[in-house]
Design an enzyme around this catalytic site. Structure first.
Site, PDB file in Angstrom:
ATOM      1  N   GLU A  90       0.803  -1.221   0.000  1.00  0.00           N
ATOM      2  CA  GLU A  90       0.000   0.000   0.000  1.00  0.00           C
ATOM      3  C   GLU A  90       0.841   1.279   0.000  1.00  0.00           C
ATOM      4  OE1 GLU A  90      -2.566  -0.756   3.340  1.00  0.00           O
ATOM      5  OE2 GLU A  90      -4.018  -1.823   2.113  1.00  0.00           O
ATOM      6  N   GLU A 121       6.868 -21.487   9.324  1.00  0.00           N
ATOM      7  CA  GLU A 121       7.288 -20.580  10.399  1.00  0.00           C
ATOM      8  C   GLU A 121       8.461 -21.132  11.209  1.00  0.00           C
ATOM      9  OE1 GLU A 121       4.947 -21.198  14.491  1.00  0.00           O
ATOM     10  OE2 GLU A 121       3.757 -20.138  12.985  1.00  0.00           O
TER      11      GLU A 121
END
Length: 303
Positions: A90, A121
Site C-alpha cells: 500500500e 514458520e
C-alpha cells in the site's frame, strides 16, 4: 521432549491464554458475543500506547534508512507475514514510493498469502535465504512481526539482520518477547488473551496492523512524502486517485479548475510539482528540480 518444552513455553504466553469470562460465548446470543468481542477490541489501542516511544524511534530509524537509500523489510509468518506484505503493497499508491523501498517477506513465499504452509514458520534457514535473495545490507531495516514473539523464522531473520549490521525491529504481542530480546528495537504490544484462545489474527493482528500503519506513515511523513496530512506524492493510477489528485492541488493552492488542470498536465500528473508550479510560478521542470534539491519537501519549496 521438544514438544513438552514447547507446550510449557506456549502456556506462559499471554497470546495463548484462555479468558475464562468468555467460556460461554457459544451459549449467548450473537449480539452479546459481538458486544463482548467489541469490548475486548477497544483495549488494543490502549495496549499500543506504552509502545509509542519505541514506535517513534523505529519510524525515525526507517526514515533515516530511506534517506541513505535503504529499505524497510517486513518479515513474518502466517497472519503477521500477510500484514507486512499488505502494508508494503500500500506504500507506492499512497506515497509514490518505489515498490522496492518497502518490502514484505512471508515465510513460505507468495503462496503463503492465501494458503497455510506447514512448517514454514519453523524454517530458520529459509529466513536467511530469503534475506540473502533480497541482498540485505547494513542500510536496510528489518522488522520482524510475530504475535507470540517466538516464531523461529522471524527470530532467524532478526539474527541475520544483526549479522549483516542492519537495524532490526521486533513487533510482538507478549511482554519481554524472545524476538524483542534479539532486536535493536522491541515493540511488545501486550493485548492479552484472544476472544478465541490462541487465535492471534484477532487482537494481536489488529495491534500489528496499527503499529505497521504507524511505522510506514510516520517514516513517510519524516521523508517529506506528505504536506501536512495531505498525500501529495500520491500516484493517480485510477479514476478515484486522479480525482483525489485534482482535489489535493485545489485544496492546497485554492486555484480555479482550469489553473489546476493546466498545472497537473504540465507536471505530468505529479501533485507536488503541480502545487509548486501554482504557488511559485516556476515551470514544471524547475519546480521538480527545486523539490529534488529540497529532499522532496514541498513546504521548503513554497516557503
Amino acid at each position: 521432549m521438544h514438544h513438552d518444552l514447547l507446550r510449557d513455553e506456549l502456556k506462559s504466553l499471554t497470546t495463548e491464554a484462555a479468558d475464562a469470562s468468555l467460556d460461554d460465548i457459544d451459549l449467548v446470543s450473537t449480539l452479546e458475543a459481538a458486544q463482548r468481542m467489541n469490548a475486548g477490541d477497544r483495549s488494543v489501542p490502549a495496549a499500543v500506547e506504552p509502545c509509542l516511544p519505541a514506535i517513534a524511534l523505529a519510524a525515525d530509524s526507517i526514515a533515516a534508512a530511506f534517506a541513505r537509500g535503504g529499505r524497510l523489510i517486513y518479515v513474518g509468518a502466517g497472519t503477521p507475514g500477510r500484514l507486512g506484505v499488505l502494508d508494503a503493497s500500500e506504500c507506492p499508491p499512497t506515497f509514490g514510493s518505489d515498490p522496492s523501498q518497502v518490502v514484505g517477506v512471508i515465510a513460505g513465499g507468495d503462496v503463503a498469502l492465501t494458503t497455510a504452509i506447514e512448517g514454514a514458520e519453523d524454517d530458520e534457514a529459509a529466513a536467511v535465504r530469503d534475506l540473502d535473495t533480497l541482498g540485505l545490507t547494513a542500510d536496510d531495516v528489518v522488522v520482524g512481526i510475530s504475535a507470540s514473539g517466538r516464531t523461529p523464522y522471524v527470530i532467524a531473520a532478526i539474527l541475520e539482520a544483526r549479522r549483516r549490521s542492519a537495524l532490526s525491529v521486533s513487533i510482538a504481542c507478549n511482554p519481554d518477547s524472545a524476538a524483542g530480546r534479539e532486536a535493536d528495537i522491541a515493540i511488545d504490544v501486550v493485548v492479552g488473551p484472544e476472544f478465541i484462545a490462541g487465535s492471534t489474527r484477532l487482537k494481536a493482528g489488529t495491534a500489528q496492523k496499527l503499529v505497521l500503519n504507524m511505522l510506514t506513515t510516520l517514516a513517510m511523513v519524516r521523508s517529506n512524502k506528505t504536506y501536512g496530512n495531505r498525500m501529495v506524492d500520491v500516484r493517480a493510477t485510477n479514476a478515484k486517485l486522479a480525482a483525489r489528485s485534482f482535489s489535493l492541488v485545489q485544496d492546497v493552492t485554492g486555484a480555479d479548475d482550469p489553473v489546476v488542470s493546466s498545472a497537473l498536465a504540465e507536471a505530468d500528473g505529479e501533485v507536488k510539482t503541480a502545487i509548486a508550479v501554482i504557488l511559485t510560478g516556476l515551470s514544471a521542470p524547475s519546480a521538480r528540480q527545486r523539490l529534488a534539491d529540497a529532499g522532496g519537501s514541498l513546504r521548503a519549496v513554497i516557503s
